[in-house]
Design a protein around this motif. Structure first.
Motif, PDB file in Angstrom:
ATOM      1  N   LEU A  33       0.840  -1.192   0.000  1.00  0.00           N
ATOM      2  CA  LEU A  33       0.000   0.000   0.000  1.00  0.00           C
ATOM      3  C   LEU A  33       0.879   1.247   0.000  1.00  0.00           C
ATOM      4  N   GLN A  34       0.675   2.096  -0.990  1.00  0.00           N
ATOM      5  CA  GLN A  34       1.418   3.351  -1.100  1.00  0.00           C
ATOM      6  C   GLN A  34       0.430   4.517  -1.185  1.00  0.00           C
ATOM      7  N   SER A  54      -2.168   3.406  -4.030  1.00  0.00           N
ATOM      8  CA  SER A  54      -1.708   2.473  -5.065  1.00  0.00           C
ATOM      9  C   SER A  54      -1.328   1.145  -4.426  1.00  0.00           C
ATOM     10  N   ASN A  55      -1.419   0.094  -5.223  1.00  0.00           N
ATOM     11  CA  ASN A  55      -1.161  -1.271  -4.774  1.00  0.00           C
ATOM     12  C   ASN A  55      -0.047  -1.849  -5.634  1.00  0.00           C
ATOM     13  N   SER A  56       1.127  -2.013  -5.042  1.00  0.00           N
ATOM     14  CA  SER A  56       2.268  -2.561  -5.773  1.00  0.00           C
ATOM     15  C   SER A  56       2.398  -4.062  -5.598  1.00  0.00           C
ATOM     16  N   LEU A  61      -6.039  -5.221  -2.238  1.00  0.00           N
ATOM     17  CA  LEU A  61      -5.987  -4.743  -0.858  1.00  0.00           C
ATOM     18  C   LEU A  61      -7.121  -3.771  -0.607  1.00  0.00           C
ATOM     19  N   ARG A  62      -7.534  -3.719   0.635  1.00  0.00           N
ATOM     20  CA  ARG A  62      -8.607  -2.824   1.048  1.00  0.00           C
ATOM     21  C   ARG A  62      -8.059  -1.803   2.030  1.00  0.00           C
ATOM     22  N   GLN A  98      -2.682  -1.377  -9.574  1.00  0.00           N
ATOM     23  CA  GLN A  98      -3.570  -0.261  -9.881  1.00  0.00           C
ATOM     24  C   GLN A  98      -3.485   0.802  -8.797  1.00  0.00           C
ATOM     25  N   ARG A  99      -4.126   1.936  -9.078  1.00  0.00           N
ATOM     26  CA  ARG A  99      -4.235   2.976  -8.066  1.00  0.00           C
ATOM     27  C   ARG A  99      -5.647   3.533  -8.044  1.00  0.00           C
ATOM     28  N   GLN A 100      -6.016   4.101  -6.911  1.00  0.00           N
ATOM     29  CA  GLN A 100      -7.378   4.574  -6.685  1.00  0.00           C
ATOM     30  C   GLN A 100      -7.344   6.035  -6.260  1.00  0.00           C
TER      31      GLN A 100
END
Length: 269
Positions: A33-34, A54-56, A61-62, A98-100
């Motif tokens: 988690l970034q 963002s999820n590397s 992930l939540r 992806q990123r949110q």
């Protein structure tokens, strides 16, 4: 929740703190988690800003996002729920790679004469499906959940502050000139810093210079923030017990790389 001293200092300065959930088995950790950016600055009447997760990693992930009002009472940080600054959406699931986008929004832009401070708390949530157990029946490894504490500031409104409308410094962080400190040498040694200005001051690289010009480095990196119109206490390291009276404290304020004198009141017991 108790947080190690180093992480507590990082959290005060806008970096992450880490909550570890012990699940047994061999340790394994990756910061999937970034967040970006690591601080937010609103202009006085600005209504919203983007914030990204963002999820590397290789698994979804939540995360939960909360905004809390940040103040400093009796020399310590205080957080309480805020309704004048909100995160939308407040919970998300981010797919691998992806990123949110999260919008940090002010429902109303009420003017204020001094800078307002908040913390954006981002908590990684446990996965919706539990990790598979090993042959012994215990979970496969040590599961770490991240918590980010991101500082958010809303600049004072120049009209509300009674300043000229074209005041260039209205949205800028405060200066070390607004700080005064009191050294409390009784164990544990504490440096209490008051900020009379209208914006926060970030303090880093605290040193003590004695009457001979000899310097003792007390805090090599970030020490913390003192919010506008408030005071904060910082516990000094054991090296402070050997400091000779008659010297001065120096530190870096905000983005200034040059150490400046931190004005010091008379010591008290």
């Amino acid at each position: 929740m108790n947080i190690p001293t180093t992480l507590s200092r990082l959290a005060r300065c806008g970096l992450l703190s880490l909550a570890a959930l012990l699940a047994g088995g061999p340790a394994a950790f990756a910061a999937d988690l970034q967040v970006s950016p690591i601080s937010l600055q609103f202009q006085a009447r600005e209504q919203g800003q983007p914030f990204w997760l963002s999820n590397s990693g290789t698994q979804p992930l939540r995360a939960q996002i909360r905004v809390q009002r940040w103040s400093q009472a009796e020399g310590v940080d205080k957080l309480e729920p805020a309704n004048d600054l909100v995160a939308s959406p407040p919970t998300v699931e981010v797919q691998p790679g992806q990123r949110q986008l999260i919008r940090i929004v002010r429902p109303q832009t009420q003017p204020a004469p001094v800078e307002r401070a908040y913390r954006l708390i981002v908590d990684e949530l446990p996965p919706s499906t539990a990790p598979q157990a090993g042959a012994s029946g215990a979970p496969a490894g040590l599961q770490f959940l991240l918590r980010y504490s991101v500082p958010v500031f809303i600049a004072p409104d120049v009209a509300a502050a009674g300043a000229p409308a074209n005041a260039a410094s209205a949205a800028a962080p405060g200066s070390g000139d607004a700080l005064t400190a009191q050294w409390k040498p009784a164990a544990p040694q504490v440096l209490e810093v008051a900020n009379a200005g209208k914006a926060r001051v970030r303090i880093s690289r605290l040193i003590y210079e004695n009457a001979k010009g000899e310097q003792t480095e007390l805090v090599p990196g970030l020490m913390g923030y003192v919010l506008a119109g408030q005071r904060m206490q910082f516990q000094l390291p054991p090296a402070a017990t050997r400091l000779a009276p008659g010297g001065v404290f120096k530190a870096r304020f905000n983005d200034n790389l040059q150490e400046q004198v931190l004005r010091l009141a008379a010591p008290t017991s």
